[in-house]
Write a protein that holds these residues in place. Structure first.
Motif, PDB file in Angstrom:
ATOM      1  N   ASP A  12       0.194  20.394 -15.178  1.00 37.14           N
ATOM      2  CA  ASP A  12       0.811  19.344 -14.590  1.00 37.14           C
ATOM      3  C   ASP A  12       0.402  19.475 -13.141  1.00 37.14           C
ATOM      4  N   TYR A  13       0.251  18.206 -12.742  1.00 38.70           N
ATOM      5  CA  TYR A  13      -0.161  18.058 -10.994  1.00 38.70           C
ATOM      6  C   TYR A  13       0.654  17.181 -10.701  1.00 38.70           C
ATOM      7  N   ASN A  14       1.287  17.513  -9.481  1.00 37.27           N
ATOM      8  CA  ASN A  14       2.187  16.480  -8.820  1.00 37.27           C
ATOM      9  C   ASN A  14       1.442  15.870  -7.561  1.00 37.27           C
ATOM     10  N   LEU A  15       1.394  14.553  -7.514  1.00 38.84           N
ATOM     11  CA  LEU A  15       0.693  13.716  -6.489  1.00 38.84           C
ATOM     12  C   LEU A  15       1.974  13.223  -5.714  1.00 38.84           C
ATOM     13  N   TRP A  16       2.130  13.568  -4.365  1.00 35.61           N
ATOM     14  CA  TRP A  16       3.115  13.167  -3.532  1.00 35.61           C
ATOM     15  C   TRP A  16       2.678  11.884  -2.720  1.00 35.61           C
ATOM     16  N   PHE A  17       3.397  10.772  -2.823  1.00 41.79           N
ATOM     17  CA  PHE A  17       3.025   9.611  -2.079  1.00 41.79           C
ATOM     18  C   PHE A  17       4.345   9.119  -1.081  1.00 41.79           C
ATOM     19  N   ARG A  18       3.806   8.649   0.023  1.00 42.43           N
ATOM     20  CA  ARG A  18       4.846   8.217   1.115  1.00 42.43           C
ATOM     21  C   ARG A  18       6.018   7.473   0.516  1.00 42.43           C
ATOM     22  N   TYR A  19       5.826   6.576  -0.510  1.00 40.64           N
ATOM     23  CA  TYR A  19       6.850   5.398  -0.750  1.00 40.64           C
ATOM     24  C   TYR A  19       6.919   5.911  -2.306  1.00 40.64           C
ATOM     25  N   GLY A  50       0.900  -1.208   0.052  1.00 38.27           N
ATOM     26  CA  GLY A  50       0.122  -0.013   0.004  1.00 38.27           C
ATOM     27  C   GLY A  50       0.689   1.346  -0.051  1.00 38.27           C
ATOM     28  N   ASP A  51       0.152   2.296  -0.230  1.00 38.67           N
ATOM     29  CA  ASP A  51       0.934   3.740  -0.342  1.00 38.67           C
ATOM     30  C   ASP A  51       0.082   4.852   0.143  1.00 38.67           C
ATOM     31  N   THR A  52       0.455   6.070   0.416  1.00 40.19           N
ATOM     32  CA  THR A  52      -0.282   6.853   0.936  1.00 40.19           C
ATOM     33  C   THR A  52      -0.210   8.208   0.300  1.00 40.19           C
ATOM     34  N   LEU A  53      -1.337   8.733  -0.307  1.00 39.13           N
ATOM     35  CA  LEU A  53      -1.017  10.187  -0.942  1.00 39.13           C
ATOM     36  C   LEU A  53      -1.054  11.191   0.387  1.00 39.13           C
ATOM     37  N   LEU A  54      -0.071  12.047   0.059  1.00 39.96           N
ATOM     38  CA  LEU A  54       0.276  12.851   1.336  1.00 39.96           C
ATOM     39  C   LEU A  54      -0.223  14.170   0.917  1.00 39.96           C
ATOM     40  N   TYR A  55       0.007  14.665  -0.404  1.00 39.70           N
ATOM     41  CA  TYR A  55      -0.572  16.116  -0.738  1.00 39.70           C
ATOM     42  C   TYR A  55      -0.522  16.046  -2.441  1.00 39.70           C
ATOM     43  N   ARG A  99      -9.420  17.377   0.053  1.00 35.05           N
ATOM     44  CA  ARG A  99     -10.440  17.627   0.722  1.00 35.05           C
ATOM     45  C   ARG A  99     -11.605  16.456   0.430  1.00 35.05           C
ATOM     46  N   THR A 100     -12.488  16.490   1.335  1.00 31.10           N
ATOM     47  CA  THR A 100     -13.643  15.576   1.087  1.00 31.10           C
ATOM     48  C   THR A 100     -15.003  16.301   1.429  1.00 31.10           C
ATOM     49  N   THR A 101     -15.963  16.154   0.639  1.00 34.82           N
ATOM     50  CA  THR A 101     -17.342  16.895   0.980  1.00 34.82           C
ATOM     51  C   THR A 101     -18.297  15.898   0.959  1.00 34.82           C
ATOM     52  N   GLY A 102     -19.415  16.426   1.503  1.00 28.05           N
ATOM     53  CA  GLY A 102     -20.587  15.546   1.761  1.00 28.05           C
ATOM     54  C   GLY A 102     -22.004  16.634   2.214  1.00 28.05           C
ATOM     55  N   PRO A 103     -22.829  16.177   2.561  1.00 31.63           N
ATOM     56  CA  PRO A 103     -24.100  17.283   2.615  1.00 31.63           C
ATOM     57  C   PRO A 103     -23.658  18.266   3.759  1.00 31.63           C
ATOM     58  N   GLY A 104     -23.487  19.401   3.279  1.00 35.03           N
ATOM     59  CA  GLY A 104     -23.240  20.460   4.038  1.00 35.03           C
ATOM     60  C   GLY A 104     -21.958  20.691   4.680  1.00 35.03           C
ATOM     61  N   ARG A 105     -20.949  20.031   4.229  1.00 38.69           N
ATOM     62  CA  ARG A 105     -19.697  19.989   4.864  1.00 38.69           C
ATOM     63  C   ARG A 105     -18.548  19.883   3.997  1.00 38.69           C
ATOM     64  N   THR A 106     -17.418  20.296   4.098  1.00 34.46           N
ATOM     65  CA  THR A 106     -16.079  20.279   3.386  1.00 34.46           C
ATOM     66  C   THR A 106     -14.977  20.333   4.328  1.00 34.46           C
ATOM     67  N   GLU A 107     -14.131  19.164   4.473  1.00 34.24           N
ATOM     68  CA  GLU A 107     -13.239  18.828   5.463  1.00 34.24           C
ATOM     69  C   GLU A 107     -11.936  18.592   4.524  1.00 34.24           C
ATOM     70  N   ARG A 108     -10.788  19.216   5.227  1.00 31.00           N
ATOM     71  CA  ARG A 108      -9.274  18.951   4.616  1.00 31.00           C
ATOM     72  C   ARG A 108      -8.960  17.379   5.205  1.00 31.00           C
ATOM     73  N   VAL A 109      -8.407  16.784   4.321  1.00 30.87           N
ATOM     74  CA  VAL A 109      -7.933  15.433   4.423  1.00 30.87           C
ATOM     75  C   VAL A 109      -6.510  15.207   4.489  1.00 30.87           C
ATOM     76  N   PRO A 110      -5.809  14.818   5.659  1.00 28.73           N
ATOM     77  CA  PRO A 110      -4.453  14.907   5.622  1.00 28.73           C
ATOM     78  C   PRO A 110      -3.714  13.947   4.718  1.00 28.73           C
ATOM     79  N   SER A 111      -4.425  12.835   4.404  1.00 32.87           N
ATOM     80  CA  SER A 111      -3.666  12.044   3.558  1.00 32.87           C
ATOM     81  C   SER A 111      -4.768  10.986   3.285  1.00 32.87           C
ATOM     82  N   VAL A 112      -4.431  10.169   1.980  1.00 35.93           N
ATOM     83  CA  VAL A 112      -5.421   9.267   1.537  1.00 35.93           C
ATOM     84  C   VAL A 112      -4.642   7.795   1.294  1.00 35.93           C
ATOM     85  N   ARG A 113      -4.983   6.794   1.854  1.00 35.34           N
ATOM     86  CA  ARG A 113      -4.545   5.286   1.790  1.00 35.34           C
ATOM     87  C   ARG A 113      -5.024   4.836   0.528  1.00 35.34           C
TER      88      ARG A 113
END
Length: 111
Positions: free
Chosen positions: A89-96, A27-32, A44-58
């Motif tokens: 260009d978009y840079n996706l930064w992963f832990r590994y 597995g790896d983790t998207l850091l930013y 970030r993640t969104t849902g009904p009436g909310r938006t939240e920052r996500v520190p990382s994505v597995r």
């Protein structure tokens, strides 16, 4: 990796969506995510009436993460004028895996 950047005309923000596939045995983790062409970004993640920052994505081994409206995405704060049809260009930064650069097409969106 599939990618698109939705840039509504005149909006104060835009959003990029990526489908990330991990074909590895670990597995790896998207850091930013960042783009020198698009400006300040955050996962970030969104849902009904909310938006939240996500520190990382597995991203599980042999699995995938699909960003989509109403869920995960990369919000671009105060984006420059981005015309549909161009790519950035978009840079996706992963832990590994480190940095993975993705050519991301800009598509029209709605406010």
């Amino acid at each position: 990796m599939d990618a698109r950047l939705v840039a509504p005309a005149g909006a104060a923000s835009a959003v990029a969506y990526f489908e990330i596939r991990n074909s590895g045995a670990v597995g790896d983790t998207l850091l930013y995510a960042d783009s020198p062409e698009a400006g300040i970004s955050m996962i970030r993640t969104t849902g009904p009436g909310r938006t939240e920052r996500v520190p990382s994505v597995r991203v599980p081994a042999g699995g995938r993460v699909r960003m989509a409206p109403g869920g995960l995405g990369v919000v671009i704060l105060d984006p420059p004028a981005l015309a549909p049809g161009v790519t950035v260009d978009y840079n996706l930064w992963f832990r590994y895996s480190g940095r993975v650069t993705v050519r991301t097409p800009v598509v029209a969106g709605t406010k």
